[in-house]
Design a protein around this motif. Structure first.
Motif, PDB file in Angstrom:
ATOM      1  N   SER A  21     -44.214  19.953  10.239  1.00  0.00           N
ATOM      2  CA  SER A  21     -42.916  20.106   9.860  1.00  0.00           C
ATOM      3  C   SER A  21     -42.924  20.658   8.399  1.00  0.00           C
ATOM      4  CB  SER A  21     -41.840  19.459  10.272  1.00  0.00           C
ATOM      5  OG  SER A  21     -41.713  19.203  11.658  1.00  0.00           O
TER       6      SER A  21
ATOM      7  N   LEU B 112     -36.921  21.482  12.088  1.00  0.00           N
ATOM      8  CA  LEU B 112     -37.575  21.102  13.356  1.00  0.00           C
ATOM      9  C   LEU B 112     -38.591  20.432  13.263  1.00  0.00           C
ATOM     10  CD1 LEU B 112     -37.451  24.986  14.877  1.00  0.00           C
ATOM     11  CD2 LEU B 112     -35.962  23.185  15.427  1.00  0.00           C
TER      12      LEU B 112
ATOM     13  N   LEU C 278     -41.777  19.514  18.712  1.00  0.00           N
ATOM     14  CA  LEU C 278     -41.954  20.969  19.649  1.00  0.00           C
ATOM     15  C   LEU C 278     -43.378  21.658  19.605  1.00  0.00           C
ATOM     16  CD1 LEU C 278     -38.629  22.383  18.028  1.00  0.00           C
ATOM     17  CD2 LEU C 278     -38.853  21.890  20.510  1.00  0.00           C
ATOM     18  N   THR C 279     -43.681  22.123  20.585  1.00  0.00           N
ATOM     19  CA  THR C 279     -44.927  22.734  20.549  1.00  0.00           C
ATOM     20  C   THR C 279     -44.878  24.246  20.533  1.00  0.00           C
ATOM     21  OG1 THR C 279     -44.808  23.178  22.823  1.00  0.00           O
ATOM     22  CG2 THR C 279     -46.020  21.004  22.326  1.00  0.00           C
TER      23      THR C 279
ATOM     24  N   GLN D 142     -43.230  25.854  23.208  1.00  0.00           N
ATOM     25  CA  GLN D 142     -41.883  25.758  23.290  1.00  0.00           C
ATOM     26  C   GLN D 142     -41.106  26.808  22.341  1.00  0.00           C
ATOM     27  OE1 GLN D 142     -41.896  21.428  22.661  1.00  0.00           O
ATOM     28  NE2 GLN D 142     -41.097  21.180  24.655  1.00  0.00           N
ATOM     29  N   LEU D 143     -41.743  26.937  21.038  1.00  0.00           N
ATOM     30  CA  LEU D 143     -41.237  27.698  20.157  1.00  0.00           C
ATOM     31  C   LEU D 143     -41.257  29.265  20.506  1.00  0.00           C
ATOM     32  CD1 LEU D 143     -42.842  26.405  16.819  1.00  0.00           C
ATOM     33  CD2 LEU D 143     -40.510  26.085  17.646  1.00  0.00           C
TER      34      LEU D 143
ATOM     35  N   LEU E 248     -42.121  19.360  14.569  1.00  0.00           N
ATOM     36  CA  LEU E 248     -43.279  20.206  15.226  1.00  0.00           C
ATOM     37  C   LEU E 248     -44.414  19.477  15.278  1.00  0.00           C
ATOM     38  CD1 LEU E 248     -43.163  23.852  13.337  1.00  0.00           C
ATOM     39  CD2 LEU E 248     -42.033  22.986  15.256  1.00  0.00           C
TER      40      LEU E 248
ATOM     41  N   SER F  87     -46.185  30.614  14.708  1.00  0.00           N
ATOM     42  CA  SER F  87     -46.237  30.444  15.986  1.00  0.00           C
ATOM     43  C   SER F  87     -46.544  31.631  16.828  1.00  0.00           C
ATOM     44  CB  SER F  87     -44.863  30.084  16.291  1.00  0.00           C
ATOM     45  OG  SER F  87     -43.838  31.023  15.937  1.00  0.00           O
TER      46      SER F  87
ATOM     47  N   GLU G 229     -38.017  15.435  21.239  1.00  0.00           N
ATOM     48  CA  GLU G 229     -39.246  15.241  20.844  1.00  0.00           C
ATOM     49  C   GLU G 229     -39.789  16.431  19.843  1.00  0.00           C
ATOM     50  OE1 GLU G 229     -38.850  18.528  24.063  1.00  0.00           O
ATOM     51  OE2 GLU G 229     -37.726  16.539  23.573  1.00  0.00           O
TER      52      GLU G 229
ATOM     53  N   ARG H 284     -33.387  18.940  20.620  1.00  0.00           N
ATOM     54  CA  ARG H 284     -34.802  18.484  21.187  1.00  0.00           C
ATOM     55  C   ARG H 284     -35.108  17.094  20.364  1.00  0.00           C
ATOM     56  NH1 ARG H 284     -37.842  21.483  25.390  1.00  0.00           N
ATOM     57  NH2 ARG H 284     -36.972  23.501  25.494  1.00  0.00           N
TER      58      ARG H 284
ATOM     59  N   LEU I   2     -32.939  24.661  19.881  1.00  0.00           N
ATOM     60  CA  LEU I   2     -34.139  23.918  19.302  1.00  0.00           C
ATOM     61  C   LEU I   2     -33.567  22.529  18.594  1.00  0.00           C
ATOM     62  CD1 LEU I   2     -36.468  26.878  18.243  1.00  0.00           C
ATOM     63  CD2 LEU I   2     -36.858  25.254  20.090  1.00  0.00           C
TER      64      LEU I   2
END
Length: 295
Positions: free
Chosen positions: A257, A251, A182-183, A186-187, A253, A206, A180, A178, A175
């Motif tokens: 975040s 991360l 994160l959605t 994806q998590l 998000l 999540s 971009e 990445r 993770l």
């Protein structure tokens, strides 16, 4: 029934002779005659059948047995002092113990400073500190204190710390690679480390998948995340050093975040607090006063 051969006063004099380096110095410190001190220690040694001191020149020196008895007698006098202090505390309605419940999220530095200031003035009052994942107001008994992020409806509490929760993983976790944001989808493809039972929805943001692991302590969650097993929402104060060293990363998000919670100091009925709890409460409040208010 056991009948002691020695008295508390004899042990107190014995300690004084050792601590002040001789009979003459101890007699002056205790405002007693030197002969009375000699007699007390001699009678103590005779009743025990053990030599505790030997005089070398003008100085009283411990024998090997005396060293052992000195340490035990200090414990004895401390216990006697605590017993008498307890009686005085009960007479003055000073509490013998305070129960304090604290949320696992709560930063400890200010509380620890307040407790360090409380201890010399505690008069033997013990602190029973319970860390809880869930700190609910209905668990409070009269006189208890609670530090929690759950503020009951129609209740007021002393605002304490704002706790920032961050989604973190190890620097080399997939993770973290990445670029971009994160959605949630994806998590869900990765293991999330959560508390069990969840303390707040921030720890379960999540919507746990079948890959989630549940632990019962934040420090355990941090260790698993540091091992690269997964990601999780952790208080910033718990991972600030890991982040500064680059071992963990925050991360990015799509949903944001960071999450923020507030902790409060609660008690069931302020009017039922005893003097020791009132003292601890004042010391805690002092830690949260703005600098200009403390001047």
């Amino acid at each position: 029934m056991f009948r002691p051969k020695s008295t508390i006063e004899q042990w107190r004099i014995f300690q004084a002779v050792v601590e002040y380096g001789g009979y003459a110095q101890a007699a002056e410190a205790l405002n007693k005659s030197q002969s009375s001190l000699n007699h007390a220690v001699a009678k103590l040694q005779q009743s025990l059948g053990v030599a505790l001191l030997e005089v070398r020149g003008r100085k009283a020196v411990l024998t090997p047995a005396g060293t052992l008895f000195l340490n035990r007698s200090r414990q004895l006098l401390m216990q006697m002092e605590e017993l008498e202090q307890l009686a005085g505390n009960l007479e003055r309605q000073w509490e013998t113990q305070i129960t304090l419940y604290i949320s696992v999220l709560y930063p400890r530095e200010r509380l620890q400073r307040a407790l360090a200031r409380f201890q010399p003035r505690s008069r033997g009052c013990r602190i029973n500190l319970h860390e809880r994942i869930h700190c609910h107001f209905n668990a409070l008994q009269p006189g208890d204190l609670m530090i929690t992020e759950h503020l009951p409806a129609e209740r007021s509490g002393l605002p304490l710390d704002e706790v920032k929760l961050l989604p973190v993983c190890r620097h080399d976790h997939p993770l973290a690679r990445r670029d971009e944001a994160l959605t949630q989808e994806q998590l869900l493809e990765h293991t999330q480390i959560t508390l069990h039972p969840p303390i707040h929805r921030s720890f379960d943001w999540s919507h746990r998948s079948d890959l989630s692991w549940a632990v019962t302590h934040l420090h355990e969650a941090r260790q698993l995340i540091l091992q690269g097993i997964g990601y999780g929402w952790l208080p910033e104060h718990l991972v600030v050093d890991d982040l500064s060293r680059g071992e963990l990363v925050v991360l990015k998000l799509v949903s944001g975040s960071e999450r923020r919670l507030y902790t409060y100091l609660l008690t069931q009925d302020p009017g039922q607090l005893g003097p020791a709890t009132e003292l601890l409460l004042r010391l805690l409040r002092d830690e949260y006063l703005p600098p200009e208010a403390a001047e």
